[in-house]
Scaffold this motif. Sequence first.
Motif, PDB file in Angstrom:
ATOM      1  N   LEU A   1       0.825  -1.214   0.000  1.00  0.00           N
ATOM      2  CA  LEU A   1       0.000   0.000   0.000  1.00  0.00           C
ATOM      3  C   LEU A   1       0.856   1.261   0.000  1.00  0.00           C
ATOM      4  N   ALA A   2       1.971   1.247   0.723  1.00  0.00           N
ATOM      5  CA  ALA A   2       2.869   2.407   0.729  1.00  0.00           C
ATOM      6  C   ALA A   2       3.440   2.638  -0.665  1.00  0.00           C
TER       7      ALA A   2
ATOM      8  N   ILE B   1      -7.535   6.221  -0.991  1.00  0.00           N
ATOM      9  CA  ILE B   1      -7.960   4.942  -0.433  1.00  0.00           C
ATOM     10  C   ILE B   1      -6.744   4.127   0.031  1.00  0.00           C
ATOM     11  N   ALA B   2      -5.641   4.199  -0.701  1.00  0.00           N
ATOM     12  CA  ALA B   2      -4.421   3.484  -0.289  1.00  0.00           C
ATOM     13  C   ALA B   2      -3.907   4.017   1.044  1.00  0.00           C
ATOM     14  N   ILE B   3      -3.889   5.333   1.193  1.00  0.00           N
ATOM     15  CA  ILE B   3      -3.424   5.951   2.438  1.00  0.00           C
ATOM     16  C   ILE B   3      -4.349   5.559   3.594  1.00  0.00           C
TER      17      ILE B   3
ATOM     18  N   GLY C   1      -3.729   2.903   7.111  1.00  0.00           N
ATOM     19  CA  GLY C   1      -4.071   3.205   8.496  1.00  0.00           C
ATOM     20  C   GLY C   1      -4.992   2.176   9.121  1.00  0.00           C
ATOM     21  N   GLU C   2      -5.763   1.503   8.279  1.00  0.00           N
ATOM     22  CA  GLU C   2      -6.730   0.519   8.768  1.00  0.00           C
ATOM     23  C   GLU C   2      -6.206  -0.914   8.703  1.00  0.00           C
ATOM     24  N   LEU C   3      -5.027  -1.114   8.141  1.00  0.00           N
ATOM     25  CA  LEU C   3      -4.500  -2.462   7.941  1.00  0.00           C
ATOM     26  C   LEU C   3      -4.398  -3.246   9.242  1.00  0.00           C
TER      27      LEU C   3
ATOM     28  N   LEU D   1      -5.422  -5.705   2.713  1.00  0.00           N
ATOM     29  CA  LEU D   1      -4.970  -5.257   1.390  1.00  0.00           C
ATOM     30  C   LEU D   1      -6.040  -5.525   0.343  1.00  0.00           C
ATOM     31  N   GLU D   2      -6.590  -6.734   0.345  1.00  0.00           N
ATOM     32  CA  GLU D   2      -7.619  -7.067  -0.653  1.00  0.00           C
ATOM     33  C   GLU D   2      -8.830  -6.147  -0.538  1.00  0.00           C
ATOM     34  N   MET D   3      -9.281  -5.902   0.690  1.00  0.00           N
ATOM     35  CA  MET D   3     -10.449  -5.039   0.871  1.00  0.00           C
ATOM     36  C   MET D   3     -10.141  -3.599   0.453  1.00  0.00           C
ATOM     37  N   THR D   4      -8.939  -3.137   0.699  1.00  0.00           N
ATOM     38  CA  THR D   4      -8.563  -1.788   0.283  1.00  0.00           C
ATOM     39  C   THR D   4      -8.587  -1.683  -1.241  1.00  0.00           C
TER      40      THR D   4
END
Length: 176
Positions: A85-86, A133-135, A139-141, A151-154
Amino acid sequence: AETEALAVLARAADGSMRDGLSLLDQAIAFGGGRLAMPDLEQMLGLVDHEHVSAVIRALAANEPQTMLEVVGELAAQSRDLDTVLANLAEVLHRVTLLQSVPGYRDAERSDWTAIEDLAGLLSAEDAQLFYQIAIKGRGELGLAPDPRTGLEMTLLRMLAFRPKVPNPARYMAGMW
Protein backbone atom coordinates in the motif's frame (compact mmCIF):
# COMPACT_ATOMS: atom_id res chain seq x y z
CA ALA A 1 27.28 -2.43 -4.07
CA GLU A 2 24.54 -1.63 -6.55
CA THR A 3 23.67 2.07 -6.65
CA GLU A 4 19.93 1.35 -6.51
CA ALA A 5 20.42 -0.87 -3.44
CA LEU A 6 22.24 1.96 -1.65
CA ALA A 7 19.36 4.34 -2.39
CA VAL A 8 16.83 1.80 -1.11
CA LEU A 9 18.83 1.31 2.09
CA ALA A 10 18.99 5.07 2.62
CA ARG A 11 15.20 5.34 2.28
CA ALA A 12 14.70 2.37 4.62
CA ALA A 13 16.88 4.05 7.26
CA ASP A 14 14.50 7.03 7.17
CA GLY A 15 17.12 9.59 8.16
CA SER A 16 18.71 7.59 10.97
CA MET A 17 22.45 7.04 10.61
CA ARG A 18 22.39 4.25 13.21
CA ASP A 19 19.54 2.46 11.40
CA GLY A 20 21.32 2.95 8.09
CA LEU A 21 24.54 1.38 9.36
CA SER A 22 22.64 -1.47 10.98
CA LEU A 23 20.70 -2.17 7.79
CA LEU A 24 23.90 -1.96 5.74
CA ASP A 25 25.62 -4.52 8.00
CA GLN A 26 22.62 -6.84 7.78
CA ALA A 27 22.37 -6.47 4.01
CA ILE A 28 26.07 -7.19 3.48
CA ALA A 29 25.84 -10.29 5.67
CA PHE A 30 22.62 -11.38 3.96
CA GLY A 31 24.19 -10.93 0.51
CA GLY A 32 27.44 -12.70 1.36
CA GLY A 33 29.54 -9.54 1.08
CA ARG A 34 27.60 -7.98 -1.81
CA LEU A 35 24.85 -5.38 -1.71
CA ALA A 36 22.43 -6.32 -4.48
CA MET A 37 18.77 -5.48 -5.02
CA PRO A 38 17.42 -9.06 -5.09
CA ASP A 39 18.98 -9.78 -1.70
CA LEU A 40 17.79 -6.46 -0.30
CA GLU A 41 14.25 -7.02 -1.60
CA GLN A 42 14.14 -10.37 0.13
CA MET A 43 15.72 -9.14 3.37
CA LEU A 44 13.43 -6.11 3.70
CA GLY A 45 10.32 -7.77 2.26
CA LEU A 46 10.23 -5.11 -0.45
CA VAL A 47 7.69 -5.15 -3.21
CA ASP A 48 9.05 -4.78 -6.73
CA HIS A 49 7.68 -2.15 -9.06
CA GLU A 50 6.24 -4.74 -11.44
CA HIS A 51 3.80 -6.01 -8.81
CA VAL A 52 2.66 -2.47 -8.00
CA SER A 53 2.31 -1.71 -11.71
CA ALA A 54 0.30 -4.90 -12.21
CA VAL A 55 -2.09 -3.84 -9.44
CA ILE A 56 -2.54 -0.39 -11.00
CA ARG A 57 -3.07 -1.87 -14.47
CA ALA A 58 -5.71 -4.22 -13.03
CA LEU A 59 -7.41 -1.29 -11.29
CA ALA A 60 -7.37 0.75 -14.51
CA ALA A 61 -8.86 -2.17 -16.47
CA ASN A 62 -11.38 -2.98 -13.71
CA GLU A 63 -10.02 -6.53 -13.39
CA PRO A 64 -10.47 -7.60 -9.76
CA GLN A 65 -9.48 -11.21 -10.46
CA THR A 66 -6.10 -10.17 -11.85
CA MET A 67 -5.61 -7.81 -8.92
CA LEU A 68 -6.33 -10.57 -6.41
CA GLU A 69 -3.92 -12.92 -8.21
CA VAL A 70 -1.13 -10.34 -7.76
CA VAL A 71 -2.00 -10.07 -4.06
CA GLY A 72 -1.82 -13.88 -3.88
CA GLU A 73 1.67 -13.83 -5.41
CA LEU A 74 2.82 -11.18 -2.94
CA ALA A 75 1.41 -13.11 0.01
CA ALA A 76 3.05 -16.34 -1.22
CA GLN A 77 6.39 -14.50 -1.37
CA SER A 78 5.86 -13.26 2.21
CA ARG A 79 6.07 -9.64 1.11
CA ASP A 80 5.16 -6.92 3.57
CA LEU A 81 1.60 -6.06 2.54
CA ASP A 82 1.72 -2.68 4.30
CA THR A 83 4.63 -1.90 1.99
CA VAL A 84 2.42 -2.78 -0.99
CA LEU A 85 0.00 0.00 0.00
CA ALA A 86 2.87 2.41 0.73
CA ASN A 87 4.45 1.71 -2.66
CA LEU A 88 1.08 1.94 -4.38
CA ALA A 89 0.47 5.37 -2.83
CA GLU A 90 3.97 6.48 -3.75
CA VAL A 91 3.55 5.46 -7.41
CA LEU A 92 0.10 7.09 -7.55
CA HIS A 93 1.71 10.26 -6.18
CA ARG A 94 4.25 10.17 -9.03
CA VAL A 95 1.45 9.49 -11.54
CA THR A 96 -0.46 12.52 -10.24
CA LEU A 97 2.62 14.74 -10.39
CA LEU A 98 3.18 13.68 -13.98
CA GLN A 99 -0.46 14.31 -14.89
CA SER A 100 -0.59 17.69 -13.12
CA VAL A 101 2.80 19.22 -13.89
CA PRO A 102 3.71 19.31 -17.58
CA GLY A 103 7.26 18.11 -18.16
CA TYR A 104 7.67 16.72 -14.64
CA ARG A 105 10.38 14.10 -14.36
CA ASP A 106 12.00 12.42 -11.36
CA ALA A 107 15.61 11.61 -12.24
CA GLU A 108 15.98 9.46 -9.10
CA ARG A 109 13.45 6.90 -10.32
CA SER A 110 14.72 3.99 -12.38
CA ASP A 111 11.13 3.03 -13.27
CA TRP A 112 10.08 6.37 -14.72
CA THR A 113 8.98 4.97 -18.08
CA ALA A 114 6.61 2.57 -16.33
CA ILE A 115 5.16 5.44 -14.27
CA GLU A 116 4.60 7.43 -17.48
CA ASP A 117 2.73 4.43 -18.92
CA LEU A 118 0.58 4.16 -15.79
CA ALA A 119 -0.21 7.88 -15.96
CA GLY A 120 -1.73 7.26 -19.38
CA LEU A 121 -3.97 4.49 -18.05
CA LEU A 122 -5.59 6.37 -15.16
CA SER A 123 -7.72 9.47 -15.13
CA ALA A 124 -6.58 12.18 -12.74
CA GLU A 125 -9.71 11.50 -10.69
CA ASP A 126 -8.95 7.78 -10.39
CA ALA A 127 -5.32 8.43 -9.43
CA GLN A 128 -6.46 10.79 -6.66
CA LEU A 129 -9.17 8.41 -5.43
CA PHE A 130 -6.87 5.38 -5.43
CA TYR A 131 -4.17 7.37 -3.60
CA GLN A 132 -6.61 8.46 -0.89
CA ILE A 133 -7.96 4.94 -0.43
CA ALA A 134 -4.42 3.48 -0.29
CA ILE A 135 -3.42 5.95 2.44
CA LYS A 136 -6.61 5.29 4.40
CA GLY A 137 -6.21 1.52 3.90
CA ARG A 138 -2.70 1.63 5.36
CA GLY A 139 -4.07 3.21 8.50
CA GLU A 140 -6.73 0.52 8.77
CA LEU A 141 -4.50 -2.46 7.94
CA GLY A 142 -3.89 -3.27 11.60
CA LEU A 143 -7.64 -3.42 12.19
CA ALA A 144 -8.20 -6.08 9.52
CA PRO A 145 -8.37 -9.76 10.48
CA ASP A 146 -5.01 -10.22 8.71
CA PRO A 147 -2.84 -8.11 6.37
CA ARG A 148 -3.93 -9.93 3.21
CA THR A 149 -7.61 -9.34 3.96
CA GLY A 150 -6.87 -5.67 4.67
CA LEU A 151 -4.97 -5.26 1.39
CA GLU A 152 -7.62 -7.07 -0.65
CA MET A 153 -10.45 -5.04 0.87
CA THR A 154 -8.56 -1.79 0.28
CA LEU A 155 -8.02 -2.65 -3.39
CA LEU A 156 -11.62 -3.81 -3.83
CA ARG A 157 -12.76 -0.53 -2.22
CA MET A 158 -10.86 1.32 -4.96
CA LEU A 159 -12.96 -0.44 -7.57
CA ALA A 160 -16.21 -0.13 -5.61
CA PHE A 161 -15.92 3.64 -5.23
CA ARG A 162 -14.52 4.35 -8.67
CA PRO A 163 -16.96 6.60 -10.55
CA LYS A 164 -18.85 4.88 -13.31
CA VAL A 165 -18.14 6.26 -16.75
CA PRO A 166 -21.28 6.38 -18.92
CA ASN A 167 -19.50 5.67 -22.22
CA PRO A 168 -15.85 4.57 -21.87
CA ALA A 169 -15.01 5.26 -25.54
CA ARG A 170 -16.27 8.85 -25.27
CA TYR A 171 -14.52 9.26 -21.92
CA MET A 172 -11.16 8.18 -23.34
CA ALA A 173 -11.66 10.59 -26.25
CA GLY A 174 -12.37 13.41 -23.78
CA MET A 175 -15.95 13.87 -25.03
CA TRP A 176 -18.09 13.31 -21.98
